[in-house]
Scaffold this motif. Structure first.
Motif, PDB file in Angstrom:
ATOM      1  N   GLU A   1       0.825  -1.218   0.000  1.00 31.48           N
ATOM      2  CA  GLU A   1       0.000   0.000   0.000  1.00 31.48           C
ATOM      3  C   GLU A   1       0.857   1.265   0.000  1.00 31.48           C
ATOM      4  O   GLU A   1       0.400   2.334   0.426  1.00 31.48           O
TER       5      GLU A   1
ATOM      6  N   ARG B   1      -0.589   5.035  -5.384  1.00 33.06           N
ATOM      7  CA  ARG B   1      -0.630   4.000  -4.354  1.00 33.06           C
ATOM      8  C   ARG B   1      -0.249   2.645  -4.959  1.00 33.06           C
ATOM      9  O   ARG B   1      -0.800   2.236  -5.987  1.00 33.06           O
ATOM     10  N   GLY B   2       0.675   1.950  -4.315  1.00 32.60           N
ATOM     11  CA  GLY B   2       1.053   0.604  -4.713  1.00 32.60           C
ATOM     12  C   GLY B   2       2.278   0.551  -5.605  1.00 32.60           C
ATOM     13  O   GLY B   2       2.544   1.476  -6.379  1.00 32.60           O
TER      14      GLY B   2
END
Length: 338
Positions: free
Chosen positions: A243, A256-257
């Protein structure tokens, strides 16, 4: 006369007066030992290194001018904090908060999406660590951590002041009220609302990040720099948690990611091959950081590009803020080019 010129004039006059042997000058010379912690205090209040430096200077100027009224009922340190807090509160009247892109309330972006700079937004800035006195940072890492300062920006200035003075400086409610001109009941109410807001937006106790001098942080920072310098995106994304968040003001997008971060690096990074990027490891906000120098193909030199501030957890890198303000390099004591 412009505001900047007035400030410069005041500072020049003050510097000349410090050559005298007056009690006010002796006091001010002695009070310089609190400059670093006052800078951190003003930074927590404003989220801006540049503003904090100006406000600390204004604090000392006000202290010097009003020294005759100092009755010694509190310590010099406490008196300076009172002046600094009220100087910050006055400065913050009518000003916008300083966010990070992820704090704007917009959804995360895909790595290949178009990105846009927004210099009109007063973005949050990083704080250089005091390498000459590591104890200054060790004792206050959590209170200058980037996520904490970003969360403070969601509070009103008075809530910010109360929370910092009560929970960072450990002042009593009555002392805080006396400092900002509020009743003890008002201080307690402001603190209660500030804590509730901070719980909603701020870091939690579970957000364990490694101190910059730990073996784990040093190892992961080294691998992060190595992957970038080799322009090995596959190796880079392996370092991030599932995350992980990446953001880079003044661009308002955030990611994100690992996949989104990898796609962003492949599609938007100016580098094309190994050697295009070079880094200098450093620290900021009590966290591991790295200064990125990007190759200028016309001159053949690597020039100041970004300062990356990392959250490193036991599971990997969970957050990177890449600040693209080149004027910060001088504040960090870093060269403009390599």
């Amino acid at each position: 006369m412009s505001v900047v010129l007035r400030k410069l004039t005041n500072v020049t006059v003050l510097a000349h007066r410090l050559d005298d042997d007056s009690p006010a000058d002796a006091f001010l010379a002695d009070a310089q030992r609190y400059r670093r912690e006052l800078l951190a205090h003003c930074y927590r209040m404003t989220g801006s290194l540049h503003d904090a430096e100006d406000l600390v200077q204004e604090t000392y100027l006000r202290a010097w001018k009003s020294y005759k009224g100092f009755q010694g009922k509190s310590s010099v340190r406490t008196w300076l904090y009172r002046i600094a807090t009220n100087t910050c509160l006055t400065s913050l009247e009518g000003r916008q908060r300083r966010p990070l892109p992820s704090g704007l309330g917009t959804p995360s972006s895909a790595g290949a999406d178009e990105i846009a700079e927004h210099h009109e937004v007063p973005w949050l800035e990083p704080l250089p660590d005091d390498s000459t006195d590591p104890s200054n940072i060790v004792g206050s890492r959590e209170s200058v951590r980037l996520a904490f300062v970003a969360a403070l920006q969601h509070l009103s200035p008075r809530q910010r002041a109360v929370l910092v003075m009560r929970e960072v400086l450990q002042w009593k409610a009555a002392e805080v009220g006396d400092a900002i001109g509020a009743s003890t009941a008002a201080v307690n109410s402001l603190l209660q609302r500030a804590r509730a807001q901070l719980d909603a937006v701020g870091p939690t106790e579970d957000d364990k990040i490694e101190p910059p001098d730990s073996a784990e942080a040093q190892d992961l920072l080294s691998r992060y720099i190595s992957a970038f310098e080799a322009y090995d995106v596959d190796r880079l994304v392996e370092l991030f948690t599932a995350e992980a968040i990446w953001e880079m003001p003044p661009f308002d997008s955030w990611y994100r990611g690992p996949q989104a971060i990898g796609d962003l690096t492949r599609h938007k990074c100016p580098a094309e091959k190994a050697g295009d990027m070079r880094f200098i490891p450093t620290t900021a906000n009590g966290q591991p950081a790295a200064a990125l120098y990007m190759l200028n193909r016309e001159t053949g030199t690597h020039e100041a590009f970004q300062i990356h501030v990392l959250d490193i957890t036991p599971d990997g890198i969970s957050h990177v803020v890449a600040f693209m303000e080149q004027s910060l390099f001088e504040k960090f004591g870093l060269p403009a080019s390599l």
